[in-house]
Scaffold this motif. Sequence first.
Motif, PDB file in Angstrom:
ATOM      1  N   ALA A 134      10.009 -36.183  27.411  1.00  0.00           N
ATOM      2  CA  ALA A 134       8.677 -36.755  27.559  1.00  0.00           C
ATOM      3  C   ALA A 134       8.752 -38.265  27.756  1.00  0.00           C
ATOM      4  CB  ALA A 134       7.818 -36.418  26.343  1.00  0.00           C
ATOM      5  N   SER A 135       9.593 -38.956  26.969  1.00  0.00           N
ATOM      6  CA  SER A 135       9.681 -40.406  27.166  1.00  0.00           C
ATOM      7  C   SER A 135      10.329 -40.724  28.500  1.00  0.00           C
ATOM      8  CB  SER A 135      10.442 -41.129  26.052  1.00  0.00           C
ATOM      9  OG  SER A 135      10.845 -40.308  25.046  1.00  0.00           O
ATOM     10  N   GLY A 138       7.981 -41.237  31.071  1.00  0.00           N
ATOM     11  CA  GLY A 138       7.128 -42.411  30.950  1.00  0.00           C
ATOM     12  C   GLY A 138       6.006 -42.273  29.945  1.00  0.00           C
ATOM     13  N   LEU A 139       5.961 -41.145  29.237  1.00  0.00           N
ATOM     14  CA  LEU A 139       4.910 -40.991  28.226  1.00  0.00           C
ATOM     15  C   LEU A 139       5.209 -41.937  27.056  1.00  0.00           C
ATOM     16  CD1 LEU A 139       4.641 -37.082  28.136  1.00  0.00           C
ATOM     17  CD2 LEU A 139       2.977 -38.632  29.108  1.00  0.00           C
ATOM     18  N   GLN A 143       1.545 -40.482  23.256  1.00  0.00           N
ATOM     19  CA  GLN A 143       1.324 -39.399  24.225  1.00  0.00           C
ATOM     20  C   GLN A 143       2.345 -38.281  24.038  1.00  0.00           C
ATOM     21  OE1 GLN A 143       1.542 -41.790  27.792  1.00  0.00           O
ATOM     22  NE2 GLN A 143      -0.649 -41.553  28.182  1.00  0.00           N
ATOM     23  N   TYR A 147       0.820 -34.684  23.423  1.00  0.00           N
ATOM     24  CA  TYR A 147       0.840 -33.657  24.472  1.00  0.00           C
ATOM     25  C   TYR A 147       2.067 -32.756  24.442  1.00  0.00           C
ATOM     26  CZ  TYR A 147      -2.860 -36.555  26.390  1.00  0.00           C
ATOM     27  OH  TYR A 147      -4.005 -37.258  26.559  1.00  0.00           O
ATOM     28  N   VAL A 148       3.141 -33.222  23.803  1.00  0.00           N
ATOM     29  CA  VAL A 148       4.377 -32.437  23.863  1.00  0.00           C
ATOM     30  C   VAL A 148       4.814 -31.914  22.490  1.00  0.00           C
ATOM     31  CG1 VAL A 148       6.835 -32.497  24.463  1.00  0.00           C
ATOM     32  CG2 VAL A 148       5.161 -33.629  25.937  1.00  0.00           C
TER      33      VAL A 148
END
Lengths: 230, 243
Positions: A134-135, A138-139, A143, A147-148
């Motif tokens: 996820a990172s 770019g989250l 976020q 979201y994850v």
Amino acid sequence: MFGNLDFDVIRRALPYLFLEGMTFTLTLTGLAALGGLVFGTALALMRLSGFKILGRIAGIYVDFMRSLPLVLVIFWFYFLVPYIGQWVTGASRPISVGAFASSLITFIMFEAAYFSEIMRAGIQSISRGQPAAASALGLTYAQTMRYVVLPQAFRNMLPVLITQTIVLFQDTSLVYVLSITDFLGAASKVAQRDGRLVEMYLFAAIVYFTISCIASYGVRRLQARIAIIR
Amino acid sequence: MIEISHVNKWYSPSFQVLTDCTTSVTKGEVVVVCGPSGSGKSTLIKCVNALEPFQSGDILVDGIKVNDPKTNLPKLRSRVGMVFQHFELFPHLKIIDNLCLAQEKVLDRSRDKAKAKGMQLLERVGLKEQAQKYPANLSGGQQQRVAIARALAMDPIVMLFDEPTSALDPEMVSEVLDVMVDLAHEGMTMMVVTHEMGFARKVANRVIFMDRGEIVEDAAKEDFFGKPRSDRAQKFLSKILSH
């Protein structure tokens, strides 16, 4: 043996038992579970965060709450909150918060400790590759969590969370120490008034048992439905 | 595009994982990083988008310093695509939502636009029909192709691959490599950690050989496969190319 028992007393007390008693019990359970969840998530994130001090504070809080009997916490809190309120607001007299508010805050704080441990286990059950992916997209941290990680963690831990809420539903009966009329309190008042202890306590047991059983069954159904296939 | 200079990483003074790593990847270049397991190649590639911190040295991506605390890391990472060994698709989201999530939340694309882009990329990797399925319903090779599409959906300026085929069954390796070869031919800048020497021979411009946290060899493909200068690289090559 049931010859001298009068079960009609239950029928006559039904409106009082459910409209007042059960409504209170369910309201307290619902609000405490909701508050406990929010506060518990915050505690869990504190414990899992990189900041050692935050983690320590949350850890001490959780250990402290889990090392005390609930009934003692309810009792102490009821007597302490007015003084804490006075100290915080600088009022001249202890601030009366009322039995409901006091018991609600107690349950939220107490349940948060248990919920946070469930959440922590749920969040830790997500492999480290997931937040990394996820990172990498770019989250941000928030976020990634929203979201994850948390949606997956919630699915994993929902059954345990609801089971804990069923325990909470039963535990709310401990507010009797504050002479609050929850479901058990209502049943017990009628029992004392009419001298029908056996009938009323038997009935209360059946109601608690039935609701908890149905809820547990619901959890198993839910578990099968929401599980993420891997 | 990527400038890695004198990067050191250690967990304790006695446990050094990267030692003075210096190399670069220019625009449009395909660089393959290989080496025995535990040699630090995955760690190095994860340093490039700051998934792994390092203690000294500098890494610049498109002129932006990765290890500068003031750098907006999420923004930088959104421009660097990454594909992982274990795919790391989000299991609770449908394939198409896996492709849309970051487009919508990071790039602020509209749902329709993100979906159109997602479908276009799924078609490109040959998985348009799987859009409404969940990751668990796909084979490993299909999942990895989705992961590549997910990274491409962000319009990255460079793609990092961390052993993209090591977790795959042998018969699925080629479907993933095919996608990567196409990507290379289109001029995508790529840094690829892999043991697939066939892939390296086919599309790599340069090969970096790492051992024990050091870059032992950093040479053009022809030189590396022709006459590796170091003993360690020769030994490694003879081991993995002998069968």
